[in-house]
Write a protein that holds these residues in place. Structure first.
Motif, short mmCIF file in Angstrom:
data_model
loop_
_atom_site.label_atom_id
_atom_site.label_comp_id
_atom_site.label_asym_id
_atom_site.label_seq_id
_atom_site.Cartn_x
_atom_site.Cartn_y
_atom_site.Cartn_z
N GLY A 80 -32.93 -19.62 -7.20
CA GLY A 80 -31.82 -19.95 -8.32
C GLY A 80 -30.59 -20.47 -7.62
N LEU A 81 -30.84 -21.28 -6.58
CA LEU A 81 -29.79 -21.85 -6.19
C LEU A 81 -29.32 -23.20 -6.38
CD1 LEU A 81 -30.26 -20.96 -2.22
CD2 LEU A 81 -28.58 -19.81 -3.93
N VAL A 82 -30.49 -23.69 -7.25
CA VAL A 82 -30.51 -25.33 -7.76
C VAL A 82 -31.18 -25.04 -9.34
CG1 VAL A 82 -31.60 -27.40 -7.84
CG2 VAL A 82 -30.78 -26.37 -5.55
N GLN A 83 -30.30 -25.85 -10.16
CA GLN A 83 -30.84 -25.86 -11.57
C GLN A 83 -31.28 -27.44 -11.70
OE1 GLN A 83 -27.46 -24.33 -13.22
NE2 GLN A 83 -26.02 -25.97 -12.90
N ARG A 84 -32.13 -27.53 -12.84
CA ARG A 84 -32.68 -28.69 -13.14
C ARG A 84 -32.34 -29.01 -14.56
NH1 ARG A 84 -38.70 -27.53 -10.59
NH2 ARG A 84 -38.17 -28.14 -8.61
N ALA A 85 -32.17 -30.39 -14.82
CA ALA A 85 -31.49 -30.78 -16.27
C ALA A 85 -32.29 -31.94 -16.35
CB ALA A 85 -30.36 -30.98 -16.11
N PRO A 86 -32.71 -32.18 -17.57
CA PRO A 86 -33.31 -33.66 -17.97
C PRO A 86 -32.44 -34.77 -17.50
CG PRO A 86 -33.20 -32.49 -19.76
CD PRO A 86 -32.43 -31.53 -18.85
N ASN A 87 -33.36 -35.86 -16.67
CA ASN A 87 -32.45 -37.08 -16.46
C ASN A 87 -32.21 -37.97 -17.52
OD1 ASN A 87 -31.39 -39.57 -15.15
ND2 ASN A 87 -32.62 -39.19 -13.32
N LEU A 96 -30.80 -32.67 -10.29
CA LEU A 96 -30.57 -31.39 -9.85
C LEU A 96 -29.27 -30.95 -9.35
CD1 LEU A 96 -33.58 -31.41 -7.15
CD2 LEU A 96 -33.60 -30.56 -9.33
N SER A 97 -28.78 -29.95 -9.50
CA SER A 97 -27.56 -29.60 -9.52
C SER A 97 -27.17 -28.05 -8.80
CB SER A 97 -26.52 -29.77 -10.50
OG SER A 97 -26.80 -28.89 -11.78
N LEU A 98 -26.18 -27.84 -7.99
CA LEU A 98 -26.00 -26.29 -7.66
C LEU A 98 -26.05 -25.43 -8.96
CD1 LEU A 98 -23.94 -26.66 -4.43
CD2 LEU A 98 -26.60 -26.43 -4.76
N SER A 99 -26.42 -24.53 -8.89
CA SER A 99 -26.31 -23.25 -9.62
C SER A 99 -24.92 -22.63 -9.15
CB SER A 99 -27.26 -22.33 -9.83
OG SER A 99 -27.32 -21.53 -8.40
N LYS A 100 -24.45 -21.61 -9.99
CA LYS A 100 -23.30 -20.95 -9.60
C LYS A 100 -23.54 -20.22 -8.20
CE LYS A 100 -19.24 -18.11 -9.93
NZ LYS A 100 -18.78 -18.24 -8.27
N ALA A 101 -24.77 -19.69 -7.99
CA ALA A 101 -25.27 -19.06 -6.80
C ALA A 101 -25.45 -20.10 -5.68
CB ALA A 101 -26.62 -18.19 -6.96
N GLY A 102 -25.75 -21.20 -5.80
CA GLY A 102 -25.76 -22.17 -4.98
C GLY A 102 -24.54 -22.67 -4.36
N GLN A 103 -23.51 -22.97 -5.34
CA GLN A 103 -22.21 -23.25 -5.20
C GLN A 103 -21.32 -22.14 -4.23
OE1 GLN A 103 -20.71 -26.03 -5.63
NE2 GLN A 103 -19.19 -25.52 -4.68
N ASP A 104 -21.95 -20.64 -4.53
CA ASP A 104 -21.07 -19.73 -3.76
C ASP A 104 -21.66 -19.76 -2.35
OD1 ASP A 104 -19.82 -18.77 -6.11
OD2 ASP A 104 -21.04 -17.07 -6.28
#
Length: 151
Positions: A80-87, A96-104
């Motif tokens: 749950g540290l990284v989230q995926r979105a369509p490119n 890929l980007s950091l989720s809130k948990a990843g940023q924390d």
């Protein structure tokens, strides 16, 4: 005898040994403190500086091969540290980007990483660290001539 290779005096070998030892210290710290492997931390650190990147772009930015990037991205996504979105630029890939948990987590690891760096280089003057950074940059540039050209 001139021209004879002595491994302990061969700079690429010494650089590799130093790199491996530093990596092992860092890997042990990240694993014990945060449950992260080096590849996972690299992705987190790069993603913290971006709005989203493809796995291919992450591979280029981190100098890791596709398999390492894929495994690290999957592990981080599963945690749950990284989230995926369509490119939008390439429907075959995701951003890929950091989720809130990843940023924390990044905000927890980053100061410890900087403290570890300070500790590793505590026996060096500020000028020696600056010179080492400069020499490493020059060495990285010199190695580019040996890499296959992307075409």
């Amino acid at each position: 005898m001139p021209g004879t290779l002595h491994l302990d005096g061969f700079l690429p070998y010494r650089l590799s040994i130093a790199s491996n030892r530093v990596s092992n210290v860092i890997a042990t710290a990240y694993q014990s403190l945060f449950g992260l492997r080096i590849a996972e931390w690299r992705l987190i650190a790069v993603l913290a500086e971006s709005d989203g990147m493809s796995q291919q772009a992450l591979g280029i930015a981190t100098r890791m091969d596709k398999v390492m990037v894929s495994r690290a991205a999957t592990a981080l996504h599963d945690r749950g540290l990284v989230q995926r979105a369509p490119n939008p630029a390439d429907q075959r890939s995701h951003l890929l980007s950091l989720s809130k948990a990843g940023q924390d987590l990044y905000e927890q690891v980053s100061p410890k990483a900087l403290a570890l760096e300070r500790q590793l280089f505590s026996g060096f003057s500020a000028e020696e660290v600056r010179q080492l950074r400069s020499m490493l940059e020059r060495l990285e540039e010199a190695t580019a001539a040996f890499e296959p050209q992307q075409g």
